[in-house]
Motif scaffolding. Structure first.
Motif, PDB file in Angstrom:
ATOM      1  N   SER A 299      46.515  47.281  68.698  1.00 34.34           N
ATOM      2  CA  SER A 299      45.470  46.260  68.699  1.00 34.34           C
ATOM      3  C   SER A 299      44.481  46.489  67.571  1.00 34.34           C
ATOM      4  O   SER A 299      43.986  45.536  66.960  1.00 34.34           O
ATOM      5  CB  SER A 299      44.727  46.281  70.049  1.00 34.34           C
ATOM      6  N   TYR A 300      44.193  47.753  67.314  1.00 27.64           N
ATOM      7  CA  TYR A 300      43.156  48.089  66.345  1.00 27.64           C
ATOM      8  C   TYR A 300      43.678  48.119  64.911  1.00 27.64           C
ATOM      9  O   TYR A 300      43.014  47.655  63.977  1.00 27.64           O
ATOM     10  CB  TYR A 300      42.559  49.447  66.714  1.00 27.64           C
ATOM     11  N   LEU A 301      44.890  48.653  64.717  1.00 27.03           N
ATOM     12  CA  LEU A 301      45.397  48.878  63.366  1.00 27.03           C
ATOM     13  C   LEU A 301      46.237  47.730  62.811  1.00 27.03           C
ATOM     14  O   LEU A 301      46.261  47.506  61.604  1.00 27.03           O
ATOM     15  CB  LEU A 301      46.225  50.169  63.330  1.00 27.03           C
ATOM     16  N   SER A 302      46.956  47.015  63.689  1.00 26.85           N
ATOM     17  CA  SER A 302      47.854  45.959  63.206  1.00 26.85           C
ATOM     18  C   SER A 302      47.154  44.915  62.339  1.00 26.85           C
ATOM     19  O   SER A 302      47.675  44.554  61.275  1.00 26.85           O
ATOM     20  CB  SER A 302      48.557  45.276  64.380  1.00 26.85           C
ATOM     21  N   PRO A 303      45.985  44.389  62.747  1.00 27.03           N
ATOM     22  CA  PRO A 303      45.320  43.391  61.886  1.00 27.03           C
ATOM     23  C   PRO A 303      45.016  43.931  60.490  1.00 27.03           C
ATOM     24  O   PRO A 303      45.200  43.229  59.494  1.00 27.03           O
ATOM     25  CB  PRO A 303      44.026  43.072  62.656  1.00 27.03           C
ATOM     26  N   ALA A 304      44.551  45.198  60.409  1.00 30.56           N
ATOM     27  CA  ALA A 304      44.219  45.776  59.105  1.00 30.56           C
ATOM     28  C   ALA A 304      45.464  45.957  58.248  1.00 30.56           C
ATOM     29  O   ALA A 304      45.486  45.575  57.064  1.00 30.56           O
ATOM     30  CB  ALA A 304      43.507  47.113  59.290  1.00 30.56           C
ATOM     31  N   VAL A 305      46.518  46.520  58.825  1.00 32.60           N
ATOM     32  CA  VAL A 305      47.753  46.765  58.071  1.00 32.60           C
ATOM     33  C   VAL A 305      48.360  45.450  57.589  1.00 32.60           C
ATOM     34  O   VAL A 305      48.772  45.321  56.426  1.00 32.60           O
ATOM     35  CB  VAL A 305      48.774  47.538  58.937  1.00 32.60           C
ATOM     36  N   ASN A 306      48.426  44.456  58.465  1.00 32.54           N
ATOM     37  CA  ASN A 306      49.048  43.180  58.100  1.00 32.54           C
ATOM     38  C   ASN A 306      48.246  42.420  57.049  1.00 32.54           C
ATOM     39  O   ASN A 306      48.821  41.800  56.146  1.00 32.54           O
ATOM     40  CB  ASN A 306      49.234  42.321  59.347  1.00 32.54           C
ATOM     41  N   ASN A 307      46.920  42.449  57.154  1.00 32.71           N
ATOM     42  CA  ASN A 307      46.104  41.797  56.131  1.00 32.71           C
ATOM     43  C   ASN A 307      46.239  42.497  54.784  1.00 32.71           C
ATOM     44  O   ASN A 307      46.284  41.846  53.736  1.00 32.71           O
ATOM     45  CB  ASN A 307      44.632  41.766  56.563  1.00 32.71           C
ATOM     46  N   ALA A 308      46.299  43.826  54.806  1.00 29.41           N
ATOM     47  CA  ALA A 308      46.504  44.571  53.559  1.00 29.41           C
ATOM     48  C   ALA A 308      47.858  44.233  52.944  1.00 29.41           C
ATOM     49  O   ALA A 308      47.978  44.033  51.727  1.00 29.41           O
ATOM     50  CB  ALA A 308      46.392  46.071  53.826  1.00 29.41           C
ATOM     51  N   ALA A 309      48.894  44.154  53.791  1.00 24.93           N
ATOM     52  CA  ALA A 309      50.238  43.850  53.306  1.00 24.93           C
ATOM     53  C   ALA A 309      50.301  42.462  52.680  1.00 24.93           C
ATOM     54  O   ALA A 309      50.868  42.266  51.588  1.00 24.93           O
ATOM     55  CB  ALA A 309      51.243  43.955  54.456  1.00 24.93           C
ATOM     56  N   LEU A 310      49.716  41.472  53.351  1.00 24.71           N
ATOM     57  CA  LEU A 310      49.719  40.116  52.803  1.00 24.71           C
ATOM     58  C   LEU A 310      48.917  40.024  51.514  1.00 24.71           C
ATOM     59  O   LEU A 310      49.274  39.266  50.607  1.00 24.71           O
ATOM     60  CB  LEU A 310      49.162  39.130  53.833  1.00 24.71           C
ATOM     61  N   THR A 311      47.838  40.784  51.424  1.00 20.19           N
ATOM     62  CA  THR A 311      47.035  40.788  50.194  1.00 20.19           C
ATOM     63  C   THR A 311      47.852  41.325  49.024  1.00 20.19           C
ATOM     64  O   THR A 311      47.824  40.768  47.917  1.00 20.19           O
ATOM     65  CB  THR A 311      45.768  41.652  50.385  1.00 20.19           C
ATOM     66  N   VAL A 312      48.613  42.404  49.265  1.00 18.79           N
ATOM     67  CA  VAL A 312      49.464  42.980  48.217  1.00 18.79           C
ATOM     68  C   VAL A 312      50.498  41.960  47.750  1.00 18.79           C
ATOM     69  O   VAL A 312      50.683  41.730  46.544  1.00 18.79           O
ATOM     70  CB  VAL A 312      50.159  44.259  48.726  1.00 18.79           C
ATOM     71  N   LEU A 313      51.197  41.324  48.695  1.00 20.78           N
ATOM     72  CA  LEU A 313      52.234  40.359  48.330  1.00 20.78           C
ATOM     73  C   LEU A 313      51.637  39.109  47.691  1.00 20.78           C
ATOM     74  O   LEU A 313      52.214  38.545  46.750  1.00 20.78           O
ATOM     75  CB  LEU A 313      53.034  39.971  49.577  1.00 20.78           C
ATOM     76  N   PHE A 314      50.488  38.678  48.194  1.00 25.69           N
ATOM     77  CA  PHE A 314      49.832  37.481  47.673  1.00 25.69           C
ATOM     78  C   PHE A 314      49.530  37.635  46.186  1.00 25.69           C
ATOM     79  O   PHE A 314      49.855  36.761  45.373  1.00 25.69           O
ATOM     80  CB  PHE A 314      48.547  37.231  48.468  1.00 25.69           C
ATOM     81  N   TYR A 315      48.918  38.746  45.795  1.00 31.43           N
ATOM     82  CA  TYR A 315      48.588  38.961  44.389  1.00 31.43           C
ATOM     83  C   TYR A 315      49.825  39.295  43.554  1.00 31.43           C
ATOM     84  O   TYR A 315      49.890  38.971  42.371  1.00 31.43           O
ATOM     85  CB  TYR A 315      47.550  40.079  44.258  1.00 31.43           C
ATOM     86  N   LYS A 316      50.827  39.886  44.189  1.00 31.73           N
ATOM     87  CA  LYS A 316      52.062  40.231  43.473  1.00 31.73           C
ATOM     88  C   LYS A 316      52.797  38.979  43.001  1.00 31.73           C
ATOM     89  O   LYS A 316      53.368  38.956  41.902  1.00 31.73           O
ATOM     90  CB  LYS A 316      52.970  41.053  44.394  1.00 31.73           C
ATOM     91  N   TYR A 317      52.782  37.916  43.816  1.00 33.52           N
ATOM     92  CA  TYR A 317      53.549  36.721  43.497  1.00 33.52           C
ATOM     93  C   TYR A 317      52.821  35.775  42.555  1.00 33.52           C
ATOM     94  O   TYR A 317      53.382  34.771  42.120  1.00 33.52           O
ATOM     95  CB  TYR A 317      53.918  35.966  44.783  1.00 33.52           C
ATOM     96  N   PHE A 318      51.557  36.052  42.228  1.00 35.89           N
ATOM     97  CA  PHE A 318      50.847  35.262  41.239  1.00 35.89           C
ATOM     98  C   PHE A 318      51.363  35.565  39.836  1.00 35.89           C
ATOM     99  O   PHE A 318      51.805  36.678  39.547  1.00 35.89           O
ATOM    100  CB  PHE A 318      49.343  35.587  41.268  1.00 35.89           C
ATOM    101  N   ASP A 319      51.291  34.565  38.948  1.00 35.37           N
ATOM    102  CA  ASP A 319      51.555  34.826  37.537  1.00 35.37           C
ATOM    103  C   ASP A 319      50.478  35.753  36.989  1.00 35.37           C
ATOM    104  O   ASP A 319      49.324  35.709  37.412  1.00 35.37           O
ATOM    105  CB  ASP A 319      51.542  33.518  36.728  1.00 35.37           C
ATOM    106  N   GLY A 320      50.840  36.570  36.026  1.00 35.34           N
ATOM    107  CA  GLY A 320      49.893  37.529  35.468  1.00 35.34           C
ATOM    108  C   GLY A 320      48.615  36.902  34.959  1.00 35.34           C
ATOM    109  O   GLY A 320      47.520  37.361  35.252  1.00 35.34           O
ATOM    110  N   GLU A 321      48.713  35.799  34.198  1.00 36.20           N
ATOM    111  CA  GLU A 321      47.520  35.178  33.607  1.00 36.20           C
ATOM    112  C   GLU A 321      46.696  34.453  34.667  1.00 36.20           C
ATOM    113  O   GLU A 321      45.467  34.442  34.617  1.00 36.20           O
ATOM    114  CB  GLU A 321      47.935  34.191  32.504  1.00 36.20           C
TER     115      GLU A 321
END
Length: 631
Positions: A299-321
């Motif tokens: 309950s405590y850790l899942s929201p933090a881990v999942n938001n961090a994971a989505l943030t990593v993938l979200f910025y990864k899939y953006f074009d560099g510029e």
């Protein structure tokens, strides 16, 4: 040779893809770890504060919502007999809509705060609690606009229902009640349909998985954010879904392992201090406490881990510029709290804490009392080890030293009362015969136990008379649930006649989910014990005039409900409890009888439970609430 060469190339290509994916997954985990490390303290404190606040406020508002709905509908309780009237009241609909919006905003507040912190971490910057709060409030204000209301479906339905990515610990936990799960399992085709719908939802959610990120971080409406998610996921669908599945497996494995290690070492230490070396006692306690700790950590850790994971993938899939060109400037801005803000916050928190403590003490002072041991009722007999609603299931229950069994009754076309749950015998015999349309001889001719392992080929559908006679001989109390058909003649009268003829009047509780049948039983025999069986149970259930006791689905059991019923001299029966990890909570609430399909498992849980009042009783109730916060 050419086929071998082609197969070899395909195999090599597949190996390269697998190797590339796992290499990328390892880098992905490193990125998630870096985001956590950058603002770890702030994230953990924000999660704690926001979770406590949102869960407390949600609980308070839910209580007020139910009270308001009952008031405007002129009711003092909500049960199956009046739920449609209560829910369809125009003022109730408006109140529920407002409640849903508030819960969505609280969840968004937590998600926005976390994603702000992780966005700051992605560029190597630190943040603080104040900035996370500002980020949450900013997104809440943005979500209020009607064009963004569709986000409610994502936050309160899709994410909790699929359980793919719990992004917030403050949304509702959507769990199908046990009787619904049973219906899906028992009904041919329903299981496949449920799995197909679930698969479609998973695919849909994966396509729009970055819509919340885009809405929180970018200057976009939620519809625009959905389009953005579709663009980002293009070419990355398989990678994304495999990454999130592997992350979930890894997170669950880690949490399970850590929980087991902590609990085992703690129990070993306590056993050494007390001088108790019983392996059975320790193993049973370890299972219960490991589950509880695991749920709390999730309950405590899942929201933090999942938001961090989505943030990593979200910025990864953006074009560099274009990576940061469309990101709102406030996402990467850290605010410093003013002294006035800090002082005001401390004063408000102090006042809130004082008022809350006084309210809780006044309302829950009865929790200081010890609780009595509940009885266990075999639901349809011991139907885990024998065919349900049969003499074999009832005999097994009697051999397990139980004091209660539960059975369901219907009436055949020639007026015989028989034990069966469904209106037809198709599920238990394979023959699609409606009980009310066939004679007792026709129903009796169909064997019940052919499908179950063991010596059950000879088993037949018993009469209520046979079941009650056996119960009287073995000192069993019986819950007789009235099913029946609308065309049955003198159904209630015939049931009561069997009860009286077998001498079981004082050892039977007649129950039904049909309020009209309960009222008819009261007219015919005011002195027989009656229990309204409810799949929904809210409000002042002690006001039910035609019910001496109540029997409710386990998720509606609360300590205050049980306390109010006991003050009126009424008992609380709950059903259908087939997991031993919820037994301690039900006992701490003070229930009188626990109905289960697996009486051996639940009896063991009852044996090892804690019955003390005061701190430990409160502890068990609070831990159950925390453990069920995850979505």
């Amino acid at each position: 040779m050419s086929d071998i060469s082609i197969n070899g190339k395909l195999t090599k290509k597949a190996k390269n893809h697998v190797s590339k994916f796992f290499s990328g997954f390892g880098y992905f985990l490193q990125e998630v770890f870096i985001l956590f490390r950058q603002n770890f303290k702030e994230v953990m404190i924000f999660l704690l504060i926001s979770s406590v606040f949102t869960v407390s406020l949600t609980t308070f508002l839910k209580g007020r919502l139910i009270e308001f709905m009952m008031m405007v509908s002129g009711e003092t309780y909500i049960a199956p007999e009046n739920i449609q009237r209560v829910l369809l009241n125009p003022l109730s609909i408006l109140a529920m809509a407002a409640f849903v919006i508030v819960v969505t905003l609280m969840s968004l507040f937590q998600i926005a705060g976390l994603q702000h912190a992780f966005s700051m971490g992605s560029v190597g910057r630190n943040t603080n609690i104040t900035s996370m709060i500002y980020a949450g409030l900013h997104v809440c204000r943005k979500a209020i606009h009607p064009k963004n209301w569709i986000i409610i479906i994502f936050i309160l339905v899709l994410f909790p229902l699929t359980k793919l990515l719990p992004l917030s610990g403050s949304t509702f936990k959507l769990i199908l009640p046990g009787f619904v799960d049973q219906t899906i399992d028992y009904t041919k085709g329903l299981g496949a349909l449920y799995n197909a719908i679930y698969f479609i939802l998973i695919v849909f959610l994966t396509v729009y998985i970055f819509s919340v990120n885009s809405f929180v971080i970018q200057k976009k409406s939620f519809i625009q954010s959905c389009r953005q998610s579709r663009r980002l996921i293009k070419g990355h669908f398989v990678e994304t879904i495999l990454t999130m599945i592997l992350l979930t497996i890894l997170m669950n494995f880690t949490i399970n392992s850590v929980s087991s290690i902590i609990v085992i070492n703690y129990k070993e230490l306590m056993s050494w201090i007390r001088g108790n070396t019983s392996i059975v006692d320790k193993s049973e306690a370890v299972g219960t406490y490991t589950y509880m700790l695991r749920q709390i950590l999730k309950s405590y850790l899942s929201p933090a881990v999942n938001n961090a994971a989505l943030t990593v993938l979200f910025y990864k899939y953006f074009d560099g510029e274009a990576k940061f060109n469309t990101i709102a400037k406030s996402t990467f801005r850290a605010r410093k709290p003013s002294k006035e803000f800090l002082i005001t916050s401390m004063v408000l928190l102090s006042v809130l804490a004082t008022v809350s403590c006084f309210f809780v003490y006044q309302k829950y002072s009865f929790l200081a009392e010890d609780v009595e041991r509940p009885l266990v009722c075999a639901h349809r007999g011991d139907n885990v080890n024998a065919p349900e609603n049969t003499m074999e299931a009832f005999e097994l229950a009697a051999s397990e030293n139980l004091q209660w069994i539960e059975l369901d009754v219907h009436q055949t076309s020639d007026g015989v009362i028989v034990c069966n749950h469904d209106s037809t015998i198709k599920r238990v015999t394979g023959y699609n015969l409606a009980i009310h349309e066939h004679t007792f001889a026709e129903v009796r001719a169909c064997k019940v136990g052919n499908w179950m392992p063991g010596d059950y080929e000879h088993v037949v559908i018993p009469t209520l008379e046979e079941a009650l006679t056996f119960a009287k001989e073995n000192g069993l109390n019986v819950q007789v649930e009235l099913k029946g058909h609308s065309s049955d003649v003198n159904f209630e009268e015939n049931v009561l006649k069997v009860i009286n003829d077998t001498g079981m009047h004082d050892n039977v509780m007649v129950i039904s989910q049909n309020a009209a049948r309960m009222k008819r039983i009261k007219e015919l025999d005011p002195n027989i014990t009656k229990g309204y069986c409810m799949v929904v149970a809210l409000g002042n259930l002690e006001d039910l005039e035609y019910s001496d006791n109540i029997t409710i689905e386990e998720t509606y059991v609360t300590p205050e409900l049980v306390h109010r019923m006991h003050e009126q001299g009424k008992k609380v029966f709950c059903w259908t409890v087939d997991r031993d990890d919820t037994v301690q909570y039900l006992i701490s609430c003070g229930v009188d009888v626990i109905g289960t399909d697996n009486p051996i498992l639940i009896s063991k849980a009852v044996d090892k439970a804690d019955y003390s009042g005061g701190f430990m009783r409160v502890f068990h109730i609070v831990m159950h609430a925390i453990a069920n916060m995850d979505t």
